[in-house]
Motif scaffolding. Structure first.
Motif, mmCIF file in Angstrom:
data_model
loop_
_atom_site.group_PDB
_atom_site.id
_atom_site.type_symbol
_atom_site.label_atom_id
_atom_site.label_comp_id
_atom_site.label_asym_id
_atom_site.label_seq_id
_atom_site.Cartn_x
_atom_site.Cartn_y
_atom_site.Cartn_z
ATOM 1 N N VAL A 45 0.841 -1.204 0.000
ATOM 2 C CA VAL A 45 0.000 0.000 0.000
ATOM 3 C C VAL A 45 0.872 1.248 0.000
ATOM 4 O O VAL A 45 0.631 2.193 -0.757
ATOM 5 C CB VAL A 45 -0.965 0.004 1.209
ATOM 6 C CG1 VAL A 45 -1.658 1.344 1.348
ATOM 7 C CG2 VAL A 45 -1.982 -1.112 1.081
ATOM 8 N N ARG A 46 1.897 1.236 0.843
ATOM 9 C CA ARG A 46 2.783 2.399 0.905
ATOM 10 C C ARG A 46 3.436 2.662 -0.447
ATOM 11 O O ARG A 46 3.511 3.801 -0.914
ATOM 12 C CB ARG A 46 3.853 2.198 1.979
ATOM 13 C CG ARG A 46 4.772 3.412 2.105
ATOM 14 C CD ARG A 46 5.786 3.238 3.183
ATOM 15 N NE ARG A 46 6.622 2.077 2.894
ATOM 16 C CZ ARG A 46 7.590 1.659 3.686
ATOM 17 N NH1 ARG A 46 7.814 2.245 4.832
ATOM 18 N NH2 ARG A 46 8.320 0.619 3.355
ATOM 19 N N GLY A 47 3.900 1.603 -1.099
ATOM 20 C CA GLY A 47 4.504 1.766 -2.417
ATOM 21 C C GLY A 47 3.521 2.321 -3.434
ATOM 22 O O GLY A 47 3.860 3.173 -4.253
ATOM 23 N N ALA A 48 2.283 1.842 -3.363
ATOM 24 C CA ALA A 48 1.259 2.313 -4.302
ATOM 25 C C ALA A 48 0.915 3.779 -4.059
ATOM 26 O O ALA A 48 0.739 4.553 -5.005
ATOM 27 C CB ALA A 48 0.012 1.444 -4.198
ATOM 28 N N VAL A 49 0.825 4.172 -2.796
ATOM 29 C CA VAL A 49 0.551 5.580 -2.473
ATOM 30 C C VAL A 49 1.707 6.458 -2.952
ATOM 31 O O VAL A 49 1.490 7.523 -3.552
ATOM 32 C CB VAL A 49 0.301 5.770 -0.957
ATOM 33 C CG1 VAL A 49 0.321 7.244 -0.580
ATOM 34 C CG2 VAL A 49 -1.010 5.132 -0.548
ATOM 35 N N ASN A 50 2.930 6.005 -2.714
ATOM 36 C CA ASN A 50 4.083 6.780 -3.179
ATOM 37 C C ASN A 50 4.092 6.904 -4.698
ATOM 38 O O ASN A 50 4.432 7.953 -5.251
ATOM 39 C CB ASN A 50 5.377 6.146 -2.689
ATOM 40 C CG ASN A 50 5.623 6.390 -1.223
ATOM 41 O OD1 ASN A 50 4.984 7.232 -0.595
ATOM 42 N ND2 ASN A 50 6.551 5.644 -0.652
ATOM 43 N N GLY A 51 3.705 5.830 -5.390
ATOM 44 C CA GLY A 51 3.636 5.888 -6.848
ATOM 45 C C GLY A 51 2.590 6.873 -7.332
ATOM 46 O O GLY A 51 2.817 7.629 -8.281
ATOM 47 N N LEU A 52 1.434 6.870 -6.685
ATOM 48 C CA LEU A 52 0.374 7.828 -7.025
ATOM 49 C C LEU A 52 0.851 9.255 -6.779
ATOM 50 O O LEU A 52 0.684 10.133 -7.631
ATOM 51 C CB LEU A 52 -0.884 7.530 -6.210
ATOM 52 C CG LEU A 52 -2.042 8.514 -6.352
ATOM 53 C CD1 LEU A 52 -2.574 8.527 -7.782
ATOM 54 C CD2 LEU A 52 -3.149 8.157 -5.366
ATOM 55 N N MET A 53 1.473 9.483 -5.633
ATOM 56 C CA MET A 53 1.968 10.818 -5.326
ATOM 57 C C MET A 53 3.028 11.251 -6.336
ATOM 58 O O MET A 53 3.009 12.384 -6.823
ATOM 59 C CB MET A 53 2.551 10.876 -3.922
ATOM 60 C CG MET A 53 3.030 12.282 -3.544
ATOM 61 S SD MET A 53 3.827 12.369 -1.943
ATOM 62 C CE MET A 53 2.489 11.940 -0.876
ATOM 63 N N ALA A 54 3.919 10.349 -6.678
ATOM 64 C CA ALA A 54 4.966 10.680 -7.644
ATOM 65 C C ALA A 54 4.366 11.072 -8.989
ATOM 66 O O ALA A 54 4.837 12.016 -9.634
ATOM 67 C CB ALA A 54 5.923 9.503 -7.814
ATOM 68 N N GLU A 55 3.334 10.369 -9.403
ATOM 69 C CA GLU A 55 2.708 10.680 -10.686
ATOM 70 C C GLU A 55 2.075 12.074 -10.678
ATOM 71 O O GLU A 55 2.237 12.853 -11.614
ATOM 72 C CB GLU A 55 1.657 9.630 -11.019
ATOM 73 C CG GLU A 55 1.048 9.864 -12.372
ATOM 74 C CD GLU A 55 0.691 8.571 -13.062
ATOM 75 O OE1 GLU A 55 -0.015 8.675 -14.073
ATOM 76 O OE2 GLU A 55 1.103 7.503 -12.614
ATOM 77 N N VAL A 56 1.361 12.402 -9.617
ATOM 78 C CA VAL A 56 0.722 13.722 -9.533
ATOM 79 C C VAL A 56 1.783 14.816 -9.431
ATOM 80 O O VAL A 56 1.686 15.850 -10.092
ATOM 81 C CB VAL A 56 -0.271 13.783 -8.345
ATOM 82 C CG1 VAL A 56 -0.802 15.189 -8.156
ATOM 83 C CG2 VAL A 56 -1.423 12.808 -8.576
#
Length: 91
Positions: A45-56
């Motif tokens: 989950v943490r990795g997925a949230v970081n990926g979403l944040m990085a994209e935005v």
């Protein structure tokens, strides 16, 4: 935020996958799974949230931070460097 509108479906799909991952954490806790299993789910989950944040953040940098007075090559290089720094921080 025009960049989120432009990539709306892509971002929503990521959020929906995140929701599924969080539901898996919830199920694991309800089923009293082992700590290692729960921690692995949380790390995902943490990795997925970081990926979403990085994209935005990446879209924000490209559309709102890069200096418009520079030529396109310079803007792309500057934005790419900043994106690399942000991505490294989010890992």
């Amino acid at each position: 935020m025009s960049h989120t509108t432009r990539e709306k479906q892509k971002l929503l799909n990521r959020v929906r996958r995140l929701r599924g991952q969080m539901e898996a954490v919830e199920r694991a806790l309800e089923e009293e799974k082992g700590c290692a299993d729960v921690l692995q789910l949380i790390a995902g989950v943490r990795g997925a949230v970081n990926g979403l944040m990085a994209e935005v953040v990446e879209d924000h940098i490209q559309l709102h931070v890069a200096d418009a007075s520079l030529d396109q090559t310079q803007r792309n290089e500057g934005a790419a460097e900043l994106i690399d720094v942000v991505r490294a921080y989010l890992k």
